[in-house]
Write a protein that holds these residues in place. Structure first.
Motif, PDB file in Angstrom:
ATOM      1  N   PHE A  68       0.847  -1.160   0.012  1.00 44.45           N
ATOM      2  CA  PHE A  68       0.022  -0.102   0.067  1.00 44.45           C
ATOM      3  C   PHE A  68       0.832   1.424  -0.010  1.00 44.45           C
ATOM      4  O   PHE A  68       1.637   1.482   0.811  1.00 44.45           O
ATOM      5  CB  PHE A  68      -0.883   0.022   1.362  1.00 44.45           C
ATOM      6  N   GLU A  69       0.360   2.130  -0.803  1.00 45.91           N
ATOM      7  CA  GLU A  69       1.163   3.631  -0.978  1.00 45.91           C
ATOM      8  C   GLU A  69       0.179   4.569  -0.998  1.00 45.91           C
ATOM      9  O   GLU A  69      -0.739   4.326  -1.572  1.00 45.91           O
ATOM     10  CB  GLU A  69       2.016   3.475  -2.204  1.00 45.91           C
ATOM     11  N   ASP A  70       0.526   5.600  -0.267  1.00 40.82           N
ATOM     12  CA  ASP A  70      -0.472   6.820  -0.477  1.00 40.82           C
ATOM     13  C   ASP A  70       0.131   7.486  -1.773  1.00 40.82           C
ATOM     14  O   ASP A  70       1.118   8.044  -1.701  1.00 40.82           O
ATOM     15  CB  ASP A  70      -0.529   7.816   0.655  1.00 40.82           C
ATOM     16  N   VAL A  71      -0.692   7.726  -2.872  1.00 38.77           N
ATOM     17  CA  VAL A  71      -0.004   8.072  -3.979  1.00 38.77           C
ATOM     18  C   VAL A  71       0.147   9.787  -4.007  1.00 38.77           C
ATOM     19  O   VAL A  71      -0.718  10.420  -3.384  1.00 38.77           O
ATOM     20  CB  VAL A  71      -0.631   7.821  -5.467  1.00 38.77           C
ATOM     21  N   LYS A  72       1.275  10.044  -4.221  1.00 37.82           N
ATOM     22  CA  LYS A  72       1.665  11.586  -4.075  1.00 37.82           C
ATOM     23  C   LYS A  72       1.747  12.092  -5.290  1.00 37.82           C
ATOM     24  O   LYS A  72       2.277  11.827  -6.495  1.00 37.82           O
ATOM     25  CB  LYS A  72       2.945  11.879  -3.586  1.00 37.82           C
ATOM     26  N   PRO A  73       1.219  13.593  -5.484  1.00 38.15           N
ATOM     27  CA  PRO A  73       1.361  14.224  -6.796  1.00 38.15           C
ATOM     28  C   PRO A  73       2.769  14.577  -7.003  1.00 38.15           C
ATOM     29  O   PRO A  73       3.422  14.629  -6.310  1.00 38.15           O
ATOM     30  CB  PRO A  73       0.330  15.364  -6.466  1.00 38.15           C
TER      31      PRO A  73
END
Ligand code: GTP
Length: 597
Positions: free
Chosen positions: A287-292
């Motif tokens: 899981f990754e929090d996608v970063k702009p």
């Protein structure tokens, strides 16, 4: 579980993924005539127009092999680097992948990067040589290329034509016989991976998931591990062309979930769904929090439309969790928003949706990446700069870091020279050069992401006459000698035109920006000096000369309706202009730095 197969299709853009998916659905009678659209898996209008699968979906087929019914779940993967995290999660939901390679174009950059993702996830790879019907097909050579790439036997590669329906039965058989059945513990606590979510204005967010352990039941209290929020599973079901509600979905299978969530940000791709009372001890990894990655200012053309723009952005965010925005103000443009995007394509999509779905005309500023600046006073705490005009006074800055990527380019041997020069001009450092065949070369570079944002794709296409494919992945931050170049119009700094540029290129780019702006800024009743500056030092200057004549002068005494038409036309031309001080600036000027060549 024994009779389920979960697979995806990985392919470079235009190699025939959607056409093949369509054929598989046809052959398994999953489609009724009424439901049939030209290409089934690409739903959004925008997607179809661009020919790019933007959001992944899933579809279930039933196929009978040797008297046994099998459930085949096809999980679609988006085809653009901006969405590569979603691709990785779709791949994680599968046991097998069809690797589709165009028999005329052979292996391209995206084929390789997605293949690596699939191999990392231990997927069984079924190579498919598509478009064998094309007169320009090179089946022998491309077969060699595939054998070299994945080390399979020649007879494991399935020759096919998705267009003419050749090889489809062989592909279906291979999915059954070569892709392993899912494994999992039906009696363990629920553990399911969210590989996609879609916003439906009537039903809220629809979450697409793959169950690894346990099962999910209608009305069960479930919890998302990363967000730690619990909901009731109001509706679950399988995805055919329409949704089929069900009472239970068990380990190994794929389905959709509706909980009444109204905001896309509450459902994160890659998150794990589990039971609220009896949660799993091991969330699905990765899981990754996608970063702009790319930022730009979006401003209403009409300052009065600011509140309306905010409402539109909020609505967009409801169904696009990867879009972020915060209010900002610019001396030049007034009130607007600093927005974060996954990449340049994502930015274009948002801009287009604002115009199409919400009828908003906006001004977008030059996109930039996010920098880390370290002040001399607090050398351990980075100041995050996602708008160049926010860079603190250079005299207080120790150093600045910028994001780097690993770029992979596959091109013909003839174009290695020009492609290398381009990458070096873009501050790339070559790290590898591999001849895939005598004709085709893979080049890898470490490059600043900011250089990709600045007209890289177009130039790559030009220097390689279209024979280059490109893919990239982020590799972290590196210190760079960056300076802020400001632009002054008629003596006023236009903050929205500031950019962070490498010191070695700053003079050249400053000069070229002035020249470009001179072309773009319409002449007015007075001379307009255009200057580029680093701090207080002017590094370049051009002038837009004053207009001599009144535009309506030539209609003088003429027909009044002609005159009105002319004035009308002038008014329209103003639509995408912003007055900064007393200078009118057209939208194109805000993007000028992107088109310096
Ligand atoms: P993206 O959605 O952009 O990633 O593309 P895709 O990989 O889904 O490709 P798509 O199925 O849209 O096919 C691209 C083009 O190739 C279309 O014009 C298809 O008609 C054509 N095409 C697909 N398969 C075949 C084939 O077997 N033979 C021939 N001649 N053309 C094909």
């Amino acid at each position: 579980m024994k009779h389920i197969r979960n697979f995806c299709i990985i392919a470079h853009i235009d190699h025939g993924k959607s056409t093949l998916a369509d054929r598989l659905l046809d052959s398994t009678n999953s489609v009724t005539a009424r439901e049939k659209q030209e290409q089934l898996l690409d739903n959004m209008d925008l997607e179809r127009e661009r020919g790019i699968t933007i959001k992944s979906h899933a579809i279930q087929m039933v196929y009978t092999y040797e008297g046994q019914e099998y459930v085949l779940n096809l999980i679609d993967t988006p085809g653009h680097v901006d969405f590569s995290y979603e691709v990785s999660r779709s791949i994680a939901a599968c046991e097998g992948a069809l690797l589709v390679v165009d028999a005329a174009q052979s292996i391209q950059a995206q084929t390789i990067s997605n293949l690596y993702l699939a191999l990392e996830n231990d997927l069984e790879i079924i190579p498919v040589l598509n478009k064998i019907d094309l007169p320009s097909a090179n089946p022998e050579e491309v077969t060699d290329d595939i054998v070299d790439l994945i080390g399979c036997d020649r007879d494991e590669i399935i020759p096919a034509s998705a267009k003419n329906g050749i090889g489809i039965e062989d592909i279906l058989k291979a999915i059954i016989t070569r892709v392993p059945a899912p494994k999992g513990d039906e009696n363990a606590p629920l553990r399911a991976l969210v590989f996609d979510s879609v916003y439906n204005p009537f039903r809220g967010v629809e979450t697409y998931f793959r169950v690894f352990d346990g099962s999910i039941k209608k009305n069960q209290q479930i919890k998302f591990v990363a967000t730690n929020k619990a909901y009731s599973a109001d509706e679950i079901g399988t995805l055919k062309l329409v949704q089929f509600p069900k009472q239970e979905i068990k380990a190994g299978d794929v389905g959709y979930l509706i909980t009444g969530i109204k905001d896309a940000r509450e459902v994160k791709v890659g998150d794990t769904i589990t039971d609220a009372e009896n949660p799993t001890q091991k969330a699905v990894s990765g899981f990754e929090d996608v970063k702009p990655m790319v930022f730009a200012g979006i401003y209403p053309v009409d300052t009065e439309d600011y509140e309306e723009l905010r409402a539109c952005m909020e609505k967009l965010q409801l169904n696009d969790a990867s879009l972020i925005f915060t209010p900002e103000s610019s001396a030049a443009l007034g009130f607007g928003f600093r927005c974060g995007f996954l990449g340049m394509l994502h930015l274009e999509i948002i801009q287009e949706r604002l115009e199409r779905e919400f009828d908003m005309t906006v001004i977008t500023t030059v996109p930039n990446v996010s920098y880390h600046a370290y002040s001399t006073k607090e050398p351990d705490e980075p100041i995050i700069v996602s708008n160049p005009s926010d860079l603190p006074d250079p005299s207080t800055i120790d150093h600045v870091e910028e994001p780097y990527i690993k770029a992979s380019i596959i091109t013909k041997a003839d174009f290695v020279g020009p492609v290398m020069s381009l990458c070096i001009e873009k501050r790339g450092e070559i790290t590898n050069q591999t001849y895939l065949t005598t004709e085709r070369v893979e080049l890898t570079f470490d490059m600043p992401l900011a250089e990709i944002v600045f007209d890289f794709y177009d130039r790559l296409k030009t220097v390689s006459k279209g024979y280059a494919s490109f893919d990239y992945s982020p590799i972290g931050l590196r210190t760079s000698k960056l300076v802020k170049v400001d632009v002054l119009l008629n003596g006023n700094t236009v903050d929205a035109l500031s950019a962070l540029i490498h010191f070695d290129n700053a003079y050249d780019i400053g000069k070229r920006m002035c020249i470009k702006l001179k072309e773009l800024i319409p002449r007015q009743q007075f001379d307009i000096p255009i200057q580029a500056a680093i701090g207080s030092k002017i590094i370049a200057r051009e002038t837009v000369k004053a207009l001599r004549k009144d535009v309506t002068a030539k209609c003088y005494g003429g027909d009044i309706s002609r005159k009105r038409k002319l004035l009308e036309k002038q008014k329209k031309g103003k639509k995408r202009m912003r007055a900064v001080g007393n200078v009118e600036i057209p939208q194109e000027a805000f993007m000028a730095v992107l088109k310096l060549n």
